[in-house]
Design an enzyme around this catalytic site. Structure first.
Site, PDB file in Angstrom:
ATOM      1  N   TYR A  44      -8.200  15.135  -6.821  1.00  0.00           N
ATOM      2  CA  TYR A  44      -7.221  14.510  -7.731  1.00  0.00           C
ATOM      3  C   TYR A  44      -6.289  15.575  -8.312  1.00  0.00           C
ATOM      4  CZ  TYR A  44      -5.565  11.694 -11.735  1.00  0.00           C
ATOM      5  OH  TYR A  44      -4.802  11.020 -12.663  1.00  0.00           O
ATOM      6  N   ASP A  80       0.890  -1.158   0.000  1.00  0.00           N
ATOM      7  CA  ASP A  80       0.000   0.000   0.000  1.00  0.00           C
ATOM      8  C   ASP A  80       0.930   1.210   0.000  1.00  0.00           C
ATOM      9  OD1 ASP A  80      -1.561   2.178   0.559  1.00  0.00           O
ATOM     10  OD2 ASP A  80      -2.654   1.248   2.221  1.00  0.00           O
ATOM     11  N   LYS A 130      -2.209  15.826  -7.846  1.00  0.00           N
ATOM     12  CA  LYS A 130      -1.262  15.736  -8.970  1.00  0.00           C
ATOM     13  C   LYS A 130      -0.416  17.003  -9.078  1.00  0.00           C
ATOM     14  CE  LYS A 130      -2.128  11.582 -10.370  1.00  0.00           C
ATOM     15  NZ  LYS A 130      -1.101  10.534 -10.260  1.00  0.00           N
TER      16      LYS A 130
HETATM   17  N1  LIG Z   1      -6.009   6.739 -16.876  1.00  0.00           N
HETATM   18  C1  LIG Z   1      -5.939   8.053 -17.136  1.00  0.00           C
HETATM   19  O1  LIG Z   1      -6.749   8.613 -17.907  1.00  0.00           O
HETATM   20  C2  LIG Z   1      -4.819   8.874 -16.514  1.00  0.00           C
HETATM   21  C3  LIG Z   1      -4.608  10.175 -16.976  1.00  0.00           C
HETATM   22  C4  LIG Z   1      -3.570  10.919 -16.436  1.00  0.00           C
HETATM   23  C5  LIG Z   1      -2.760  10.391 -15.444  1.00  0.00           C
HETATM   24  N2  LIG Z   1      -3.000   9.129 -15.010  1.00  0.00           N
HETATM   25  C6  LIG Z   1      -2.126   8.595 -13.963  1.00  0.00           C
HETATM   26  O2  LIG Z   1      -1.445   7.462 -14.461  1.00  0.00           O
HETATM   27  C7  LIG Z   1      -1.169   6.545 -13.389  1.00  0.00           C
HETATM   28  C8  LIG Z   1      -1.670   5.156 -13.743  1.00  0.00           C
HETATM   29  O3  LIG Z   1      -3.053   5.208 -13.944  1.00  0.00           O
HETATM   30  P1  LIG Z   1      -3.879   4.006 -14.574  1.00  0.00           P
HETATM   31  O4  LIG Z   1      -4.823   4.615 -15.529  1.00  0.00           O
HETATM   32  O5  LIG Z   1      -2.974   2.917 -15.015  1.00  0.00           O
HETATM   33  O6  LIG Z   1      -4.718   3.553 -13.279  1.00  0.00           O
HETATM   34  P2  LIG Z   1      -5.329   2.120 -12.874  1.00  0.00           P
HETATM   35  O7  LIG Z   1      -6.438   2.420 -11.928  1.00  0.00           O
HETATM   36  O8  LIG Z   1      -5.650   1.334 -14.084  1.00  0.00           O
HETATM   37  O9  LIG Z   1      -4.109   1.461 -12.090  1.00  0.00           O
HETATM   38  C9  LIG Z   1      -3.695   2.004 -10.858  1.00  0.00           C
HETATM   39  C10 LIG Z   1      -3.072   0.889 -10.035  1.00  0.00           C
HETATM   40  O10 LIG Z   1      -2.717   1.450  -8.763  1.00  0.00           O
HETATM   41  C11 LIG Z   1      -3.084   0.525  -7.754  1.00  0.00           C
HETATM   42  N3  LIG Z   1      -3.302   1.201  -6.476  1.00  0.00           N
HETATM   43  C12 LIG Z   1      -4.362   1.965  -6.117  1.00  0.00           C
HETATM   44  N4  LIG Z   1      -4.226   2.355  -4.836  1.00  0.00           N
HETATM   45  C13 LIG Z   1      -3.053   1.838  -4.386  1.00  0.00           C
HETATM   46  C14 LIG Z   1      -2.370   1.880  -3.146  1.00  0.00           C
HETATM   47  N5  LIG Z   1      -2.859   2.552  -2.083  1.00  0.00           N
HETATM   48  N6  LIG Z   1      -1.187   1.240  -3.038  1.00  0.00           N
HETATM   49  C15 LIG Z   1      -0.685   0.554  -4.083  1.00  0.00           C
HETATM   50  N7  LIG Z   1      -1.288   0.459  -5.271  1.00  0.00           N
HETATM   51  C16 LIG Z   1      -2.470   1.096  -5.424  1.00  0.00           C
HETATM   52  C17 LIG Z   1      -4.351  -0.144  -8.273  1.00  0.00           C
HETATM   53  O11 LIG Z   1      -4.585  -1.400  -7.640  1.00  0.00           O
HETATM   54  C18 LIG Z   1      -4.042  -0.275  -9.760  1.00  0.00           C
HETATM   55  O12 LIG Z   1      -3.422  -1.505 -10.062  1.00  0.00           O
HETATM   56  C19 LIG Z   1      -1.836   7.156 -12.147  1.00  0.00           C
HETATM   57  O13 LIG Z   1      -0.886   7.899 -11.425  1.00  0.00           O
HETATM   58  C20 LIG Z   1      -2.872   8.089 -12.741  1.00  0.00           C
HETATM   59  O14 LIG Z   1      -3.250   9.127 -11.865  1.00  0.00           O
HETATM   60  C21 LIG Z   1      -4.003   8.348 -15.516  1.00  0.00           C
END
Ligand SMILES: NC(=O)c1ccc[n+]([C@@H]2O[C@H](COP(=O)([O-])OP(=O)(O)OC[C@H]3O[C@@H](n4cnc5c(N)ncnc54)[C@H](O)[C@@H]3O)[C@@H](O)[C@H]2O)c1
Length: 254
Positions: free
Chosen positions: A153, A61, A157
């Site tokens: 959020y 976590d 960020k």
């Molecule tokens: N998907 C989008 O549109 C988008 C856009 C901009 C930035 N991002 C950023 O990109 C990154 C990846 O996003 P994604 O789309 O792959 O998200 P996702 O939700 O598909 O994957 C996120 C992962 O983080 C894990 N997670 C959540 N809480 C946790 C915790 N407390 N400890 C450990 N692991 C934890 C989840 O289990 C999951 O496997 C993130 O930082 C997100 O904010 C995503």
């Protein structure tokens, strides 16, 4: 495969799915040994098995301080060094400033930004001992432009961006050869984005089309992470790399 990060030891958080999984797979394919962490152990073990090769899954976590201490201790004991730290794990919460609760706000800050403070606090000494390295922090276009429904959020960020700048300059002044950069995608086609899309009814087809044109894939992000993790980017420190097909520089009247 061209071994762009051969011999390097990497930690990637949130690696069970989405971007983190793509980052881990590409870094491993390019020669790194990758410690994949995630709170979701079942999906994480499965992802590590499917990627195969020099990857290991560890349940974590990211908001837990003791967990960071023990993870870094384990990496030092087993691998003796740490070269790449990808702070990717995060949660997305849909609420504007009037509808966000204090508990919800704190949860998002804790998982999305406080976790990165803990990560760097405990991993940086090992990266310094290793002779340098690259820290890649996942931020978002939400840190750069106003998004009304992502109050907590966006703030989390933006905090990641501020911390990254502070760490980048700290490392430059210390001469420790550690670099720290942020990546700012707009939308990425991952489970996180799909889950939000399901909760948000499409009211304007034209706007939805424009939003889709700004979206990238998890592999696009992974290629950027690979570049920042490799020595090819050795002079890039403190940068905010947008990955949004111009979304954050498009004037709103166009
Ligand atoms: N998907 C989008 O549109 C988008 C856009 C901009 C930035 N991002 C950023 O990109 C990154 C990846 O996003 P994604 O789309 O792959 O998200 P996702 O939700 O598909 O994957 C996120 C992962 O983080 C894990 N997670 C959540 N809480 C946790 C915790 N407390 N400890 C450990 N692991 C934890 C989840 O289990 C999951 O496997 C993130 O930082 C997100 O904010 C995503």
């Amino acid at each position: 495969m061209t071994n762009r990060v051969a011999g390097k030891i990497a930690i990637v958080t949130g690696a069970s799915r989405g971007v983190g999984r793509a980052d881990a797979a590409l870094l491993a394919a390019e020669g790194a040994t990758v410690i994949m962490t995630d709170i979701n152990a079942e999906a994480g073990e499965q992802a590590a098995q499917e990627i195969g090769g020099p990857v290991r899954f560890v349940k974590q976590d990211v908001s837990d301080e003791a967990g960071w201490q023990s993870l870094v201790e384990m990496v030092e004991k087993e691998f003796g060094r740490l070269d790449i730290l990808v702070n990717n794990a995060a949660i997305l919460q849909l609420a504007d400033v009037k509808n966000e609760s204090l508990d919800g706000w704190r949860r998002v800050q804790s998982i999305n930004s406080e976790s990165i403070f803990l990560s760097i606090k405990y991993a940086l000494p090992l990266m310094e001992k290793s002779g340098g390295g690259s820290i890649v922090n996942m931020s978002s276009s939400a840190a750069l432009v106003g998004m009304p429904h992502f109050a907590a959020y966006s703030a989390s960020k933006a905090a990641v961006r501020g911390l990254t700048q502070s760490v980048a300059v700290y490392c430059q002044k210390a001469g420790n050869k550690v670099r720290c950069n942020t990546i700012h995608p707009d939308g990425i086609a991952t489970p996180m984005a799909m889950e939000i899309a399901e909760k948000t009814p499409v009211i304007d087809e034209e706007k939805a089309k424009v939003a889709a044109s700004y979206m990238c894939t998890a592999e696009d992000v992974a290629q950027t992470v690979l570049f920042l993790a490799s020595d090819e980017s050795k002079h890039i420190n403190g940068a905010a790399i947008t990955l949004d097909n111009s979304a954050t520089v498009t004037p709103p009247y166009l």
